[in-house]
Motif scaffolding. Structure first.
Motif, PDB file in Angstrom:
ATOM      1  N   ARG A 185      20.401  -0.780   0.879  1.00 31.88           N
ATOM      2  CA  ARG A 185      19.078  -0.516   1.446  1.00 31.88           C
ATOM      3  C   ARG A 185      18.043  -0.413   0.327  1.00 31.88           C
ATOM      4  O   ARG A 185      18.326   0.138  -0.735  1.00 31.88           O
ATOM      5  CB  ARG A 185      19.095   0.769   2.267  1.00 31.88           C
ATOM      6  CG  ARG A 185      19.997   0.656   3.480  1.00 31.88           C
ATOM      7  CD  ARG A 185      19.948   1.929   4.326  1.00 31.88           C
ATOM      8  NE  ARG A 185      20.790   1.780   5.493  1.00 31.88           N
ATOM      9  CZ  ARG A 185      20.425   1.166   6.612  1.00 31.88           C
ATOM     10  NH1 ARG A 185      19.225   0.660   6.738  1.00 31.88           N
ATOM     11  NH2 ARG A 185      21.257   1.064   7.637  1.00 31.88           N
ATOM     12  N   TYR A 186      16.855  -0.957   0.628  1.00 32.80           N
ATOM     13  CA  TYR A 186      15.760  -0.967  -0.339  1.00 32.80           C
ATOM     14  C   TYR A 186      14.486  -0.446   0.315  1.00 32.80           C
ATOM     15  O   TYR A 186      14.290  -0.592   1.520  1.00 32.80           O
ATOM     16  CB  TYR A 186      15.475  -2.395  -0.825  1.00 32.80           C
ATOM     17  CG  TYR A 186      16.611  -3.003  -1.601  1.00 32.80           C
ATOM     18  CD1 TYR A 186      16.727  -2.790  -2.982  1.00 32.80           C
ATOM     19  CD2 TYR A 186      17.564  -3.803  -0.978  1.00 32.80           C
ATOM     20  CE1 TYR A 186      17.761  -3.354  -3.696  1.00 32.80           C
ATOM     21  CE2 TYR A 186      18.601  -4.370  -1.692  1.00 32.80           C
ATOM     22  CZ  TYR A 186      18.699  -4.138  -3.045  1.00 32.80           C
ATOM     23  OH  TYR A 186      19.729  -4.698  -3.762  1.00 32.80           O
ATOM     24  N   ALA A 187      13.614   0.105  -0.532  1.00 29.91           N
ATOM     25  CA  ALA A 187      12.245   0.450  -0.143  1.00 29.91           C
ATOM     26  C   ALA A 187      11.334  -0.505  -0.896  1.00 29.91           C
ATOM     27  O   ALA A 187      11.373  -0.562  -2.129  1.00 29.91           O
ATOM     28  CB  ALA A 187      11.923   1.894  -0.501  1.00 29.91           C
ATOM     29  N   LEU A 188      10.541  -1.293  -0.163  1.00 34.55           N
ATOM     30  CA  LEU A 188       9.636  -2.272  -0.758  1.00 34.55           C
ATOM     31  C   LEU A 188       8.207  -1.794  -0.531  1.00 34.55           C
ATOM     32  O   LEU A 188       7.759  -1.713   0.611  1.00 34.55           O
ATOM     33  CB  LEU A 188       9.820  -3.644  -0.096  1.00 34.55           C
ATOM     34  CG  LEU A 188      11.192  -4.296  -0.232  1.00 34.55           C
ATOM     35  CD1 LEU A 188      12.110  -3.830   0.873  1.00 34.55           C
ATOM     36  CD2 LEU A 188      11.055  -5.782  -0.193  1.00 34.55           C
ATOM     37  N   THR A 189       7.486  -1.487  -1.601  1.00 30.81           N
ATOM     38  CA  THR A 189       6.121  -0.982  -1.486  1.00 30.81           C
ATOM     39  C   THR A 189       5.139  -2.120  -1.712  1.00 30.81           C
ATOM     40  O   THR A 189       5.121  -2.724  -2.784  1.00 30.81           O
ATOM     41  CB  THR A 189       5.863   0.162  -2.487  1.00 30.81           C
ATOM     42  OG1 THR A 189       6.816   1.205  -2.237  1.00 30.81           O
ATOM     43  CG2 THR A 189       4.451   0.707  -2.336  1.00 30.81           C
ATOM     44  N   PHE A 190       4.341  -2.385  -0.690  1.00 26.98           N
ATOM     45  CA  PHE A 190       3.325  -3.430  -0.723  1.00 26.98           C
ATOM     46  C   PHE A 190       1.949  -2.789  -0.815  1.00 26.98           C
ATOM     47  O   PHE A 190       1.720  -1.716  -0.246  1.00 26.98           O
ATOM     48  CB  PHE A 190       3.380  -4.277   0.557  1.00 26.98           C
ATOM     49  CG  PHE A 190       4.625  -5.078   0.712  1.00 26.98           C
ATOM     50  CD1 PHE A 190       4.685  -6.379   0.236  1.00 26.98           C
ATOM     51  CD2 PHE A 190       5.745  -4.541   1.335  1.00 26.98           C
ATOM     52  CE1 PHE A 190       5.844  -7.132   0.378  1.00 26.98           C
ATOM     53  CE2 PHE A 190       6.903  -5.283   1.480  1.00 26.98           C
ATOM     54  CZ  PHE A 190       6.945  -6.584   0.999  1.00 26.98           C
ATOM     55  N   ALA A 191       1.025  -3.458  -1.495  1.00 26.50           N
ATOM     56  CA  ALA A 191      -0.364  -3.007  -1.540  1.00 26.50           C
ATOM     57  C   ALA A 191      -1.253  -4.229  -1.363  1.00 26.50           C
ATOM     58  O   ALA A 191      -1.078  -5.248  -2.035  1.00 26.50           O
ATOM     59  CB  ALA A 191      -0.668  -2.314  -2.864  1.00 26.50           C
ATOM     60  N   TRP A 192      -2.184  -4.130  -0.439  1.00 30.98           N
ATOM     61  CA  TRP A 192      -3.134  -5.211  -0.148  1.00 30.98           C
ATOM     62  C   TRP A 192      -4.416  -4.574   0.366  1.00 30.98           C
ATOM     63  O   TRP A 192      -4.360  -3.642   1.184  1.00 30.98           O
ATOM     64  CB  TRP A 192      -2.547  -6.172   0.888  1.00 30.98           C
ATOM     65  CG  TRP A 192      -3.524  -7.143   1.434  1.00 30.98           C
ATOM     66  CD1 TRP A 192      -4.007  -8.265   0.805  1.00 30.98           C
ATOM     67  CD2 TRP A 192      -4.168  -7.095   2.709  1.00 30.98           C
ATOM     68  NE1 TRP A 192      -4.902  -8.914   1.621  1.00 30.98           N
ATOM     69  CE2 TRP A 192      -5.026  -8.205   2.798  1.00 30.98           C
ATOM     70  CE3 TRP A 192      -4.115  -6.212   3.781  1.00 30.98           C
ATOM     71  CZ2 TRP A 192      -5.804  -8.462   3.911  1.00 30.98           C
ATOM     72  CZ3 TRP A 192      -4.889  -6.463   4.883  1.00 30.98           C
ATOM     73  CH2 TRP A 192      -5.720  -7.590   4.943  1.00 30.98           C
ATOM     74  N   TRP A 193      -5.512  -5.075  -0.121  1.00 28.26           N
ATOM     75  CA  TRP A 193      -6.824  -4.579   0.270  1.00 28.26           C
ATOM     76  C   TRP A 193      -6.850  -3.082   0.020  1.00 28.26           C
ATOM     77  O   TRP A 193      -6.658  -2.647  -1.101  1.00 28.26           O
ATOM     78  CB  TRP A 193      -7.114  -5.005   1.713  1.00 28.26           C
ATOM     79  CG  TRP A 193      -8.482  -4.692   2.202  1.00 28.26           C
ATOM     80  CD1 TRP A 193      -9.669  -5.062   1.659  1.00 28.26           C
ATOM     81  CD2 TRP A 193      -8.794  -3.916   3.355  1.00 28.26           C
ATOM     82  NE1 TRP A 193     -10.715  -4.577   2.406  1.00 28.26           N
ATOM     83  CE2 TRP A 193     -10.194  -3.868   3.466  1.00 28.26           C
ATOM     84  CE3 TRP A 193      -8.028  -3.273   4.305  1.00 28.26           C
ATOM     85  CZ2 TRP A 193     -10.852  -3.194   4.479  1.00 28.26           C
ATOM     86  CZ3 TRP A 193      -8.672  -2.613   5.324  1.00 28.26           C
ATOM     87  CH2 TRP A 193     -10.076  -2.578   5.404  1.00 28.26           C
ATOM     88  N   LYS A 194      -7.087  -2.249   1.037  1.00 23.40           N
ATOM     89  CA  LYS A 194      -7.111  -0.797   0.885  1.00 23.40           C
ATOM     90  C   LYS A 194      -5.845  -0.152   1.437  1.00 23.40           C
ATOM     91  O   LYS A 194      -5.794   1.061   1.622  1.00 23.40           O
ATOM     92  CB  LYS A 194      -8.321  -0.209   1.625  1.00 23.40           C
ATOM     93  CG  LYS A 194      -9.639  -0.683   1.075  1.00 23.40           C
ATOM     94  CD  LYS A 194     -10.781  -0.124   1.886  1.00 23.40           C
ATOM     95  CE  LYS A 194     -12.095  -0.630   1.321  1.00 23.40           C
ATOM     96  NZ  LYS A 194     -13.247  -0.010   1.964  1.00 23.40           N
ATOM     97  N   LEU A 195      -4.842  -0.969   1.675  1.00 20.69           N
ATOM     98  CA  LEU A 195      -3.639  -0.497   2.346  1.00 20.69           C
ATOM     99  C   LEU A 195      -2.432  -0.503   1.414  1.00 20.69           C
ATOM    100  O   LEU A 195      -2.269  -1.403   0.591  1.00 20.69           O
ATOM    101  CB  LEU A 195      -3.330  -1.390   3.549  1.00 20.69           C
ATOM    102  CG  LEU A 195      -4.442  -1.523   4.580  1.00 20.69           C
ATOM    103  CD1 LEU A 195      -4.056  -2.523   5.636  1.00 20.69           C
ATOM    104  CD2 LEU A 195      -4.747  -0.168   5.208  1.00 20.69           C
ATOM    105  N   THR A 196      -1.580   0.489   1.596  1.00 18.58           N
ATOM    106  CA  THR A 196      -0.275   0.535   0.941  1.00 18.58           C
ATOM    107  C   THR A 196       0.746   0.821   2.034  1.00 18.58           C
ATOM    108  O   THR A 196       0.512   1.659   2.912  1.00 18.58           O
ATOM    109  CB  THR A 196      -0.236   1.647  -0.128  1.00 18.58           C
ATOM    110  OG1 THR A 196      -1.249   1.379  -1.102  1.00 18.58           O
ATOM    111  CG2 THR A 196       1.112   1.687  -0.822  1.00 18.58           C
TER     112      THR A 196
END
Length: 188
Positions: free
Chosen positions: A49-60
């Protein structure tokens, strides 16, 4: 389900490509929007299992994923485990008529080349309608539908970027990578 497949040729043997693709934590180096990949449990095989942290615009947003199956050195299956119905696989296919890796590059006296090659494909399936509006903490006056409308078209360019950059690292040099892209969606 919407589907996207990005494939290309890699000048490396299938075993090397497979082992490279098993390193999910390295994917953060290839994506503009993927900031971090943390292994939560497992050894890279099924059930990891993995945790993938994405960030785009003002969102995480942190997605949770799981390796659902492996077939060394040909396939790695995965799925997203919360907030959206999504999954896919990496496929590694030796190139050559006899099932062995075909080679290319400088030929020896017999006309055989010493550089192995294979095809690598990133296959993704997802259902945008299954995305949970509660998954994101949105700024005031921003709708979840607006976010989906803006974010979904980025999936194709991100998949292409990941494949191109992975090829660069696998081959140890930069070249124009010819991508074969299949899209079964009017959104991406």
């Amino acid at each position: 389900m919407d589907e996207l497949v990005v494939r290309t040729e890699v000048y490396a043997d299938p075993e090397t490509v497979y082992e490279f693709l098993l390193d999910f934590q390295g994917y953060a180096h290839y994506s503009e929007y993927l900031r971090e990949v943390r292994m939560l449990a497992g050894d890279g095989g099924p059930g990891t299992r993995y945790a993938l942290t994405f960030a785009w615009w003002k969102l995480t947003y942190t997605a949770r994923s799981k390796v659902t199956g492996v077939e060394p050195p040909e396939r790695i299956d995965w799925e997203i485990t919360k907030d959206i119905d999504a999954g896919g696989c990496w496929r590694v296919t030796p190139l050559g008529g006899d099932g062995a890796s075909e080679t290319t590059g400088d030929a020896d006296e017999t006309g055989e080349s010493d550089e192995p090659r294979c095809e690598v494909a990133l296959e993704v399936e997802f259902d945008p309608g299954s995305a949970s509006p509660n998954a994101l903490d949105l700024p005031r006056l921003v709708s979840f539908d607006w976010v989906l409308k803006k974010a979904i078209p980025l999936i194709r360019s991100e998949a292409e970027r990941v494949v191109e950059r992975a090829v660069r690292d696998l081959e140890g040099s930069t070249r124009d990578v010819e991508l074969d892209v299949y899209v079964d969606s009017d959104r991406i």
